[in-house]
Scaffold this motif. Structure first.
Motif, PDB file in Angstrom:
ATOM      1  N   LYS A  86       0.840  -1.146   0.115  1.00  0.00           N
ATOM      2  CA  LYS A  86      -0.006  -0.104   0.241  1.00  0.00           C
ATOM      3  C   LYS A  86       0.789   1.337   0.033  1.00  0.00           C
ATOM      4  O   LYS A  86       1.907   1.363  -0.920  1.00  0.00           O
ATOM      5  CB  LYS A  86      -1.006  -0.011   1.306  1.00  0.00           C
ATOM      6  CG  LYS A  86      -1.717  -1.248   1.279  1.00  0.00           C
ATOM      7  CD  LYS A  86      -2.945  -1.377   0.076  1.00  0.00           C
ATOM      8  CE  LYS A  86      -3.966  -2.511   0.014  1.00  0.00           C
ATOM      9  NZ  LYS A  86      -4.603  -2.405  -1.270  1.00  0.00           N
ATOM     10  N   ASP A  87       0.503   2.237   0.777  1.00  0.00           N
ATOM     11  CA  ASP A  87       1.399   3.516   1.038  1.00  0.00           C
ATOM     12  C   ASP A  87       2.796   3.375   1.288  1.00  0.00           C
ATOM     13  O   ASP A  87       3.412   4.145   0.944  1.00  0.00           O
ATOM     14  CB  ASP A  87       0.514   4.374   2.027  1.00  0.00           C
ATOM     15  CG  ASP A  87      -0.563   4.986   1.546  1.00  0.00           C
ATOM     16  OD1 ASP A  87      -1.100   4.514   0.426  1.00  0.00           O
ATOM     17  OD2 ASP A  87      -1.553   5.483   2.394  1.00  0.00           O
ATOM     18  N   PHE A  88       3.154   2.242   1.964  1.00  0.00           N
ATOM     19  CA  PHE A  88       4.555   1.980   2.370  1.00  0.00           C
ATOM     20  C   PHE A  88       5.365   1.620   1.272  1.00  0.00           C
ATOM     21  O   PHE A  88       6.588   1.497   1.023  1.00  0.00           O
ATOM     22  CB  PHE A  88       4.589   0.761   3.383  1.00  0.00           C
ATOM     23  CG  PHE A  88       4.152   1.004   4.563  1.00  0.00           C
ATOM     24  CD1 PHE A  88       4.947   2.016   5.302  1.00  0.00           C
ATOM     25  CD2 PHE A  88       2.893   0.823   5.197  1.00  0.00           C
ATOM     26  CE1 PHE A  88       4.561   2.641   6.804  1.00  0.00           C
ATOM     27  CE2 PHE A  88       2.417   1.089   6.433  1.00  0.00           C
ATOM     28  CZ  PHE A  88       3.093   1.993   7.199  1.00  0.00           C
ATOM     29  N   ALA A  90       6.076   3.240  -1.113  1.00  0.00           N
ATOM     30  CA  ALA A  90       6.973   4.527  -1.891  1.00  0.00           C
ATOM     31  C   ALA A  90       8.146   4.500  -1.249  1.00  0.00           C
ATOM     32  O   ALA A  90       9.110   5.029  -1.618  1.00  0.00           O
ATOM     33  CB  ALA A  90       6.345   5.839  -1.489  1.00  0.00           C
ATOM     34  N   ASP A 162       8.330   2.332  10.874  1.00  0.00           N
ATOM     35  CA  ASP A 162       7.784   2.066   9.447  1.00  0.00           C
ATOM     36  C   ASP A 162       7.982   0.813   8.955  1.00  0.00           C
ATOM     37  O   ASP A 162       7.004   0.370   8.163  1.00  0.00           O
ATOM     38  CB  ASP A 162       8.229   3.403   8.668  1.00  0.00           C
ATOM     39  CG  ASP A 162       7.834   4.663   8.973  1.00  0.00           C
ATOM     40  OD1 ASP A 162       6.973   4.829   9.815  1.00  0.00           O
ATOM     41  OD2 ASP A 162       8.314   5.739   8.392  1.00  0.00           O
ATOM     42  N   ALA A 166       5.022  -1.714   7.608  1.00  0.00           N
ATOM     43  CA  ALA A 166       5.071  -1.992   6.268  1.00  0.00           C
ATOM     44  C   ALA A 166       4.784  -3.770   6.308  1.00  0.00           C
ATOM     45  O   ALA A 166       4.454  -4.225   5.410  1.00  0.00           O
ATOM     46  CB  ALA A 166       6.178  -1.616   5.683  1.00  0.00           C
ATOM     47  N   THR A 169       1.335  -4.563   7.302  1.00  0.00           N
ATOM     48  CA  THR A 169       0.471  -4.312   6.061  1.00  0.00           C
ATOM     49  C   THR A 169       0.661  -5.386   5.114  1.00  0.00           C
ATOM     50  O   THR A 169      -0.162  -5.762   4.445  1.00  0.00           O
ATOM     51  CB  THR A 169       0.871  -2.830   5.503  1.00  0.00           C
ATOM     52  OG1 THR A 169       0.715  -1.913   6.549  1.00  0.00           O
ATOM     53  CG2 THR A 169      -0.086  -2.407   4.469  1.00  0.00           C
ATOM     54  N   TYR A 170       2.019  -5.719   4.694  1.00  0.00           N
ATOM     55  CA  TYR A 170       2.229  -6.659   3.563  1.00  0.00           C
ATOM     56  C   TYR A 170       1.509  -8.000   3.868  1.00  0.00           C
ATOM     57  O   TYR A 170       0.754  -8.502   2.987  1.00  0.00           O
ATOM     58  CB  TYR A 170       3.601  -6.841   3.395  1.00  0.00           C
ATOM     59  CG  TYR A 170       3.878  -8.026   2.565  1.00  0.00           C
ATOM     60  CD1 TYR A 170       4.073  -7.965   1.083  1.00  0.00           C
ATOM     61  CD2 TYR A 170       4.353  -9.291   3.066  1.00  0.00           C
ATOM     62  CE1 TYR A 170       4.202  -8.985   0.422  1.00  0.00           C
ATOM     63  CE2 TYR A 170       4.775 -10.292   2.292  1.00  0.00           C
ATOM     64  CZ  TYR A 170       4.950 -10.279   0.995  1.00  0.00           C
ATOM     65  OH  TYR A 170       4.797 -11.185   0.027  1.00  0.00           O
TER      66      TYR A 170
END
Length: 391
Positions: A86-88, A90, A162, A166, A169-170
Protein backbone atom coordinates in the motif's frame (compact mmCIF):
# COMPACT_ATOMS: atom_id res chain seq x y z
CA UNK A 1 30.88 -13.09 0.14
CA UNK A 2 33.38 -10.29 0.81
CA UNK A 3 33.53 -9.45 4.50
CA UNK A 4 35.18 -6.32 5.89
CA UNK A 5 37.79 -6.76 8.63
CA UNK A 6 35.39 -4.98 10.99
CA UNK A 7 32.73 -7.58 10.19
CA UNK A 8 35.13 -10.44 10.82
CA UNK A 9 36.11 -8.98 14.17
CA UNK A 10 32.50 -8.47 15.22
CA UNK A 11 31.62 -12.08 14.45
CA UNK A 12 34.52 -13.24 16.59
CA UNK A 13 33.62 -10.90 19.45
CA UNK A 14 29.83 -11.38 19.24
CA UNK A 15 29.33 -14.84 17.70
CA UNK A 16 25.67 -15.04 18.78
CA UNK A 17 23.78 -11.88 17.89
CA UNK A 18 20.06 -12.32 18.35
CA UNK A 19 18.96 -10.06 21.19
CA UNK A 20 19.22 -6.51 22.49
CA UNK A 21 22.16 -7.27 24.77
CA UNK A 22 24.29 -8.66 21.95
CA UNK A 23 23.26 -5.87 19.57
CA UNK A 24 24.09 -3.24 22.20
CA UNK A 25 27.51 -4.80 22.72
CA UNK A 26 28.18 -4.98 18.97
CA UNK A 27 27.48 -1.25 18.60
CA UNK A 28 29.68 -0.46 21.59
CA UNK A 29 32.60 -2.49 20.22
CA UNK A 30 32.12 -1.00 16.76
CA UNK A 31 32.25 2.56 18.09
CA UNK A 32 34.88 2.21 20.79
CA UNK A 33 37.31 -0.34 19.39
CA UNK A 34 36.97 -0.57 15.61
CA UNK A 35 36.92 3.05 14.53
CA UNK A 36 33.17 3.45 14.03
CA UNK A 37 31.65 4.89 10.88
CA UNK A 38 34.84 6.40 9.52
CA UNK A 39 36.73 3.11 9.48
CA UNK A 40 33.84 1.06 8.12
CA UNK A 41 33.01 3.56 5.40
CA UNK A 42 36.60 3.40 4.17
CA UNK A 43 36.46 -0.40 4.04
CA UNK A 44 33.13 -0.46 2.19
CA UNK A 45 34.32 2.20 -0.25
CA UNK A 46 37.51 0.25 -0.91
CA UNK A 47 35.41 -2.83 -1.74
CA UNK A 48 33.17 -0.77 -4.04
CA UNK A 49 29.98 -0.88 -1.97
CA UNK A 50 29.96 2.84 -1.14
CA UNK A 51 30.53 5.85 -3.37
CA UNK A 52 30.51 9.15 -1.51
CA UNK A 53 27.53 8.87 0.86
CA UNK A 54 25.46 6.27 -1.00
CA UNK A 55 25.46 2.57 -1.75
CA UNK A 56 26.54 1.64 -5.24
CA UNK A 57 24.11 -0.14 -7.57
CA UNK A 58 26.45 -1.45 -10.24
CA UNK A 59 27.02 -5.15 -10.87
CA UNK A 60 30.54 -5.16 -9.44
CA UNK A 61 30.14 -5.61 -6.58
CA UNK A 62 26.62 -6.96 -6.96
CA UNK A 63 24.43 -5.56 -4.19
CA UNK A 64 21.04 -7.20 -4.72
CA UNK A 65 18.72 -5.21 -2.49
CA UNK A 66 20.36 -1.88 -3.32
CA UNK A 67 19.84 -2.58 -7.03
CA UNK A 68 16.18 -3.49 -6.50
CA UNK A 69 15.61 -0.39 -4.35
CA UNK A 70 17.21 1.82 -7.01
CA UNK A 71 15.07 0.31 -9.78
CA UNK A 72 18.14 -1.13 -11.51
CA UNK A 73 16.57 -4.60 -11.52
CA UNK A 74 13.19 -6.21 -10.91
CA UNK A 75 12.28 -9.62 -9.62
CA UNK A 76 9.64 -11.25 -11.83
CA UNK A 77 6.17 -11.79 -10.43
CA UNK A 78 6.53 -9.32 -7.55
CA UNK A 79 4.16 -6.61 -8.78
CA UNK A 80 1.19 -7.80 -6.73
CA UNK A 81 3.30 -8.34 -3.65
CA UNK A 82 4.74 -4.84 -3.96
CA UNK A 83 1.21 -3.48 -4.24
CA UNK A 84 0.39 -5.23 -0.95
CA UNK A 85 2.60 -2.68 0.82
CA UNK A 86 0.00 0.00 0.00
CA UNK A 87 1.34 3.46 0.92
CA UNK A 88 4.55 1.96 2.28
CA UNK A 89 5.52 1.01 -1.26
CA UNK A 90 6.88 4.51 -1.80
CA UNK A 91 9.57 3.96 0.84
CA UNK A 92 10.13 0.20 0.77
CA UNK A 93 10.45 -2.72 -1.62
CA UNK A 94 9.42 -6.31 -0.97
CA UNK A 95 11.92 -8.84 -2.32
CA UNK A 96 12.05 -12.62 -2.53
CA UNK A 97 14.60 -15.38 -2.36
CA UNK A 98 15.69 -17.46 -5.32
CA UNK A 99 12.88 -19.83 -6.43
CA UNK A 100 14.98 -22.89 -5.62
CA UNK A 101 15.70 -21.55 -2.12
CA UNK A 102 11.98 -21.06 -1.51
CA UNK A 103 11.24 -24.55 -2.82
CA UNK A 104 13.75 -26.16 -0.44
CA UNK A 105 12.57 -24.36 2.72
CA UNK A 106 11.84 -27.65 4.53
CA UNK A 107 14.83 -29.59 3.21
CA UNK A 108 17.14 -31.23 5.74
CA UNK A 109 19.79 -31.84 3.11
CA UNK A 110 23.06 -30.22 4.34
CA UNK A 111 23.40 -28.65 0.91
CA UNK A 112 20.29 -26.55 1.57
CA UNK A 113 20.28 -26.05 5.33
CA UNK A 114 21.52 -22.50 5.87
CA UNK A 115 20.88 -21.51 2.25
CA UNK A 116 17.18 -22.25 1.74
CA UNK A 117 14.42 -19.91 2.89
CA UNK A 118 13.77 -19.94 6.63
CA UNK A 119 10.07 -20.69 6.29
CA UNK A 120 7.39 -21.72 3.84
CA UNK A 121 6.76 -17.97 3.54
CA UNK A 122 9.89 -15.82 3.76
CA UNK A 123 10.26 -12.37 2.22
CA UNK A 124 12.57 -9.37 2.60
CA UNK A 125 11.79 -5.70 3.01
CA UNK A 126 14.41 -3.18 1.94
CA UNK A 127 14.47 0.60 2.00
CA UNK A 128 14.67 2.81 -1.06
CA UNK A 129 16.90 5.17 0.93
CA UNK A 130 20.42 4.29 -0.21
CA UNK A 131 22.39 6.41 2.25
CA UNK A 132 25.28 4.23 3.27
CA UNK A 133 24.60 4.52 7.01
CA UNK A 134 21.28 2.75 6.31
CA UNK A 135 23.05 -0.26 4.81
CA UNK A 136 22.77 -2.38 7.97
CA UNK A 137 21.15 -2.35 11.39
CA UNK A 138 24.59 -1.93 12.99
CA UNK A 139 24.99 1.65 11.73
CA UNK A 140 21.39 2.86 11.95
CA UNK A 141 21.18 6.15 13.83
CA UNK A 142 24.92 6.74 13.81
CA UNK A 143 26.40 9.92 12.41
CA UNK A 144 29.77 11.62 12.03
CA UNK A 145 28.19 15.06 12.27
CA UNK A 146 28.67 16.72 15.65
CA UNK A 147 25.39 17.62 17.33
CA UNK A 148 23.31 15.46 14.97
CA UNK A 149 23.08 12.33 17.12
CA UNK A 150 19.54 12.98 18.36
CA UNK A 151 17.92 13.66 14.95
CA UNK A 152 19.87 10.79 13.40
CA UNK A 153 18.66 8.32 16.03
CA UNK A 154 15.10 9.64 15.81
CA UNK A 155 15.14 9.16 12.04
CA UNK A 156 16.43 5.59 12.37
CA UNK A 157 13.78 4.76 14.96
CA UNK A 158 11.10 6.08 12.63
CA UNK A 159 12.54 3.91 9.84
CA UNK A 160 12.29 0.81 12.04
CA UNK A 161 8.74 1.61 13.09
CA UNK A 162 7.77 2.16 9.46
CA UNK A 163 9.43 -1.10 8.42
CA UNK A 164 7.45 -2.95 11.07
CA UNK A 165 4.21 -1.32 9.97
CA UNK A 166 5.02 -2.08 6.33
CA UNK A 167 5.62 -5.76 7.13
CA UNK A 168 2.30 -6.00 8.96
CA UNK A 169 0.53 -4.27 6.08
CA UNK A 170 2.13 -6.65 3.59
CA UNK A 171 1.12 -9.88 5.35
CA UNK A 172 -2.39 -8.54 5.89
CA UNK A 173 -2.80 -8.10 2.14
CA UNK A 174 -1.18 -11.30 0.90
CA UNK A 175 -2.91 -14.65 1.19
CA UNK A 176 -1.52 -17.56 3.14
CA UNK A 177 0.40 -15.81 5.91
CA UNK A 178 -0.32 -16.71 9.53
CA UNK A 179 -0.52 -14.11 12.34
CA UNK A 180 2.76 -15.48 13.74
CA UNK A 181 5.30 -13.12 12.24
CA UNK A 182 9.05 -12.97 12.80
CA UNK A 183 10.96 -9.82 11.83
CA UNK A 184 14.75 -10.13 11.87
CA UNK A 185 17.94 -8.39 10.85
CA UNK A 186 21.32 -9.99 10.30
CA UNK A 187 23.74 -7.52 11.85
CA UNK A 188 26.89 -6.59 9.96
CA UNK A 189 29.46 -9.36 10.00
CA UNK A 190 26.68 -11.92 10.21
CA UNK A 191 24.98 -10.55 7.08
CA UNK A 192 25.20 -11.84 3.52
CA UNK A 193 24.16 -8.70 1.59
CA UNK A 194 25.47 -5.20 2.24
CA UNK A 195 22.17 -3.37 1.99
CA UNK A 196 19.45 -3.17 4.61
CA UNK A 197 16.90 -5.97 4.45
CA UNK A 198 14.40 -7.10 7.04
CA UNK A 199 13.65 -10.82 7.06
CA UNK A 200 9.88 -11.30 7.19
CA UNK A 201 9.26 -14.88 8.31
CA UNK A 202 6.01 -16.80 8.81
CA UNK A 203 6.76 -18.53 12.11
CA UNK A 204 3.93 -21.04 11.67
CA UNK A 205 6.03 -23.08 9.22
CA UNK A 206 9.73 -22.66 9.94
CA UNK A 207 12.24 -24.96 8.31
CA UNK A 208 15.71 -26.29 9.19
CA UNK A 209 17.40 -23.14 7.91
CA UNK A 210 15.59 -21.05 10.52
CA UNK A 211 17.08 -23.22 13.25
CA UNK A 212 20.48 -23.06 11.57
CA UNK A 213 20.46 -19.25 11.45
CA UNK A 214 18.71 -18.70 14.77
CA UNK A 215 21.95 -17.55 16.41
CA UNK A 216 22.06 -14.43 14.23
CA UNK A 217 18.36 -13.60 13.80
CA UNK A 218 18.28 -10.30 15.67
CA UNK A 219 14.69 -9.17 16.06
CA UNK A 220 13.55 -5.76 14.88
CA UNK A 221 12.23 -5.09 18.38
CA UNK A 222 15.69 -5.72 19.86
CA UNK A 223 17.28 -3.24 17.45
CA UNK A 224 14.51 -0.74 18.16
CA UNK A 225 15.00 -1.08 21.91
CA UNK A 226 18.72 -0.31 21.74
CA UNK A 227 18.22 2.72 19.49
CA UNK A 228 15.52 4.05 21.83
CA UNK A 229 17.93 3.66 24.75
CA UNK A 230 20.61 5.57 22.86
CA UNK A 231 18.15 8.32 21.97
CA UNK A 232 17.10 8.69 25.60
CA UNK A 233 20.73 9.08 26.67
CA UNK A 234 21.57 11.44 23.82
CA UNK A 235 18.56 13.61 24.63
CA UNK A 236 19.72 14.12 28.22
CA UNK A 237 23.46 14.80 27.89
CA UNK A 238 23.75 16.65 31.19
CA UNK A 239 22.84 13.62 33.25
CA UNK A 240 25.38 11.12 34.49
CA UNK A 241 23.42 7.90 35.07
CA UNK A 242 26.54 5.88 35.92
CA UNK A 243 27.56 8.01 38.87
CA UNK A 244 24.52 9.61 40.53
CA UNK A 245 26.41 10.05 43.80
CA UNK A 246 28.84 12.51 42.24
CA UNK A 247 26.59 14.11 39.62
CA UNK A 248 25.88 17.18 41.75
CA UNK A 249 29.54 17.96 42.34
CA UNK A 250 30.33 17.20 38.71
CA UNK A 251 27.68 19.65 37.55
CA UNK A 252 29.06 22.41 39.78
CA UNK A 253 32.63 21.90 38.70
CA UNK A 254 31.65 21.43 35.07
CA UNK A 255 30.09 24.87 35.09
CA UNK A 256 33.26 26.27 36.63
CA UNK A 257 35.40 24.65 33.96
CA UNK A 258 32.93 25.42 31.20
CA UNK A 259 32.37 21.75 30.40
CA UNK A 260 29.26 19.60 30.26
CA UNK A 261 29.69 16.38 32.30
CA UNK A 262 29.26 14.01 29.41
CA UNK A 263 31.89 11.42 28.57
CA UNK A 264 35.39 11.63 27.19
CA UNK A 265 37.10 8.95 25.13
CA UNK A 266 40.75 8.32 25.91
CA UNK A 267 43.25 6.24 23.99
CA UNK A 268 45.44 4.55 26.57
CA UNK A 269 48.16 2.46 25.00
CA UNK A 270 45.90 1.69 22.03
CA UNK A 271 42.92 0.70 24.20
CA UNK A 272 39.92 3.04 24.07
CA UNK A 273 38.50 3.95 27.47
CA UNK A 274 35.31 5.95 27.87
CA UNK A 275 35.08 7.94 31.10
CA UNK A 276 32.31 10.26 32.25
CA UNK A 277 33.20 13.81 33.21
CA UNK A 278 31.48 13.10 36.51
CA UNK A 279 34.12 10.47 37.23
CA UNK A 280 37.00 12.69 36.10
CA UNK A 281 35.83 15.70 38.06
CA UNK A 282 35.72 13.62 41.22
CA UNK A 283 39.48 13.20 40.95
CA UNK A 284 41.77 15.72 42.66
CA UNK A 285 42.38 18.91 40.70
CA UNK A 286 46.04 17.94 40.45
CA UNK A 287 45.27 14.51 38.99
CA UNK A 288 47.30 13.91 35.83
CA UNK A 289 44.41 12.00 34.23
CA UNK A 290 41.96 14.81 34.90
CA UNK A 291 44.35 17.47 33.62
CA UNK A 292 45.09 15.43 30.50
CA UNK A 293 41.36 15.16 29.73
CA UNK A 294 41.00 18.90 30.31
CA UNK A 295 43.81 19.53 27.84
CA UNK A 296 46.24 20.95 30.38
CA UNK A 297 49.85 20.18 29.39
CA UNK A 298 52.13 18.39 31.82
CA UNK A 299 55.41 18.67 30.00
CA UNK A 300 58.32 16.70 31.36
CA UNK A 301 56.20 14.56 33.69
CA UNK A 302 55.52 10.83 33.61
CA UNK A 303 52.18 11.40 31.92
CA UNK A 304 52.60 13.60 28.85
CA UNK A 305 49.34 13.56 26.83
CA UNK A 306 49.39 13.57 23.06
CA UNK A 307 46.67 13.04 20.44
CA UNK A 308 45.93 10.02 18.31
CA UNK A 309 44.81 10.25 14.69
CA UNK A 310 41.17 10.72 15.70
CA UNK A 311 42.02 13.63 17.98
CA UNK A 312 41.54 11.68 21.20
CA UNK A 313 43.85 12.19 24.17
CA UNK A 314 46.55 9.53 23.95
CA UNK A 315 48.34 8.29 27.05
CA UNK A 316 51.30 5.99 26.53
CA UNK A 317 50.49 3.60 29.36
CA UNK A 318 49.38 -0.05 29.56
CA UNK A 319 45.68 0.08 28.69
CA UNK A 320 44.59 -2.98 30.67
CA UNK A 321 46.10 -1.60 33.87
CA UNK A 322 44.53 1.82 33.33
CA UNK A 323 41.14 0.17 32.77
CA UNK A 324 41.48 -1.78 36.02
CA UNK A 325 42.38 1.39 37.92
CA UNK A 326 39.40 3.29 36.47
CA UNK A 327 37.01 0.45 37.29
CA UNK A 328 38.21 0.49 40.91
CA UNK A 329 37.73 4.26 41.00
CA UNK A 330 34.18 3.88 39.66
CA UNK A 331 33.33 1.45 42.44
CA UNK A 332 34.83 3.67 45.14
CA UNK A 333 32.89 6.71 43.86
CA UNK A 334 29.63 4.75 43.79
CA UNK A 335 30.15 3.81 47.45
CA UNK A 336 30.49 7.47 48.34
CA UNK A 337 32.74 9.07 50.91
CA UNK A 338 34.50 12.41 51.08
CA UNK A 339 37.96 11.14 50.08
CA UNK A 340 37.67 7.88 48.14
CA UNK A 341 40.80 5.83 47.57
CA UNK A 342 41.30 2.62 45.66
CA UNK A 343 43.03 -0.57 46.80
CA UNK A 344 45.72 -1.88 44.47
CA UNK A 345 46.22 -5.57 43.83
CA UNK A 346 49.88 -5.27 42.87
CA UNK A 347 52.73 -2.82 42.40
CA UNK A 348 52.08 -2.38 38.66
CA UNK A 349 48.51 -1.32 39.36
CA UNK A 350 49.68 1.02 42.11
CA UNK A 351 52.25 2.60 39.79
CA UNK A 352 49.65 3.31 37.09
CA UNK A 353 47.23 4.73 39.67
CA UNK A 354 49.92 7.06 41.00
CA UNK A 355 50.91 8.17 37.50
CA UNK A 356 47.26 8.89 36.64
CA UNK A 357 46.75 10.72 39.90
CA UNK A 358 44.07 8.37 41.23
CA UNK A 359 44.15 8.33 45.05
CA UNK A 360 45.22 4.96 46.43
CA UNK A 361 44.99 3.32 49.81
CA UNK A 362 48.32 3.01 51.66
CA UNK A 363 50.02 -0.36 51.17
CA UNK A 364 49.47 -2.94 53.87
CA UNK A 365 52.30 -3.07 56.40
CA UNK A 366 54.59 -6.05 56.04
CA UNK A 367 55.67 -7.53 59.38
CA UNK A 368 59.34 -8.18 59.95
CA UNK A 369 60.61 -11.39 61.61
CA UNK A 370 60.06 -9.97 65.10
CA UNK A 371 56.54 -8.88 64.29
CA UNK A 372 55.69 -12.28 62.85
CA UNK A 373 56.99 -13.97 66.01
CA UNK A 374 54.93 -11.70 68.26
CA UNK A 375 51.83 -12.26 66.13
CA UNK A 376 52.33 -16.04 66.27
CA UNK A 377 52.79 -15.93 70.04
CA UNK A 378 49.64 -13.86 70.44
CA UNK A 379 47.58 -16.22 68.30
CA UNK A 380 48.94 -19.22 70.20
CA UNK A 381 48.04 -17.69 73.56
CA UNK A 382 44.54 -16.85 72.37
CA UNK A 383 44.02 -20.42 71.15
CA UNK A 384 45.18 -21.79 74.51
CA UNK A 385 42.62 -19.65 76.34
CA UNK A 386 39.85 -20.82 74.04
CA UNK A 387 40.79 -24.47 74.56
CA UNK A 388 40.92 -24.11 78.36
CA UNK A 389 37.47 -22.51 78.38
CA UNK A 390 36.06 -25.18 76.10
CA UNK A 391 34.57 -22.68 73.70
Amino acid sequence: MWRAPVGQELVERVPVLRDAGAFREARRIFREEYGGLKALKAELAFAGFVDSERLTTTTKPFNLFARIAAGEMQQPGMEQEQAALKDFGAAFCVCKNKPENDAQWDSEDPEWVGKASMSARHRFLTTRDLRWTFFNALTLGMTEEEGEEVPSLAEAIQLLEDLKAAALTYVANVRGWSPKLGLYFHVFGHNSVNSLHLHVVDMAQCGPTFQKLKYKNCSLNAVLKVLQEELALASEPRKSPMLPAVASRAQTEAERFGRVPEAVELNVGGELLTVSWALLLHLPVTSALRQAAEGKPREGEALAPAQDRQGRVFLDLPGHLARAVLDLWRLRCLRGGSEPRIPCANEDQRLIAEVLGVPVEPPARVLGPGGVALLAAGVGAACAVVLRRGV
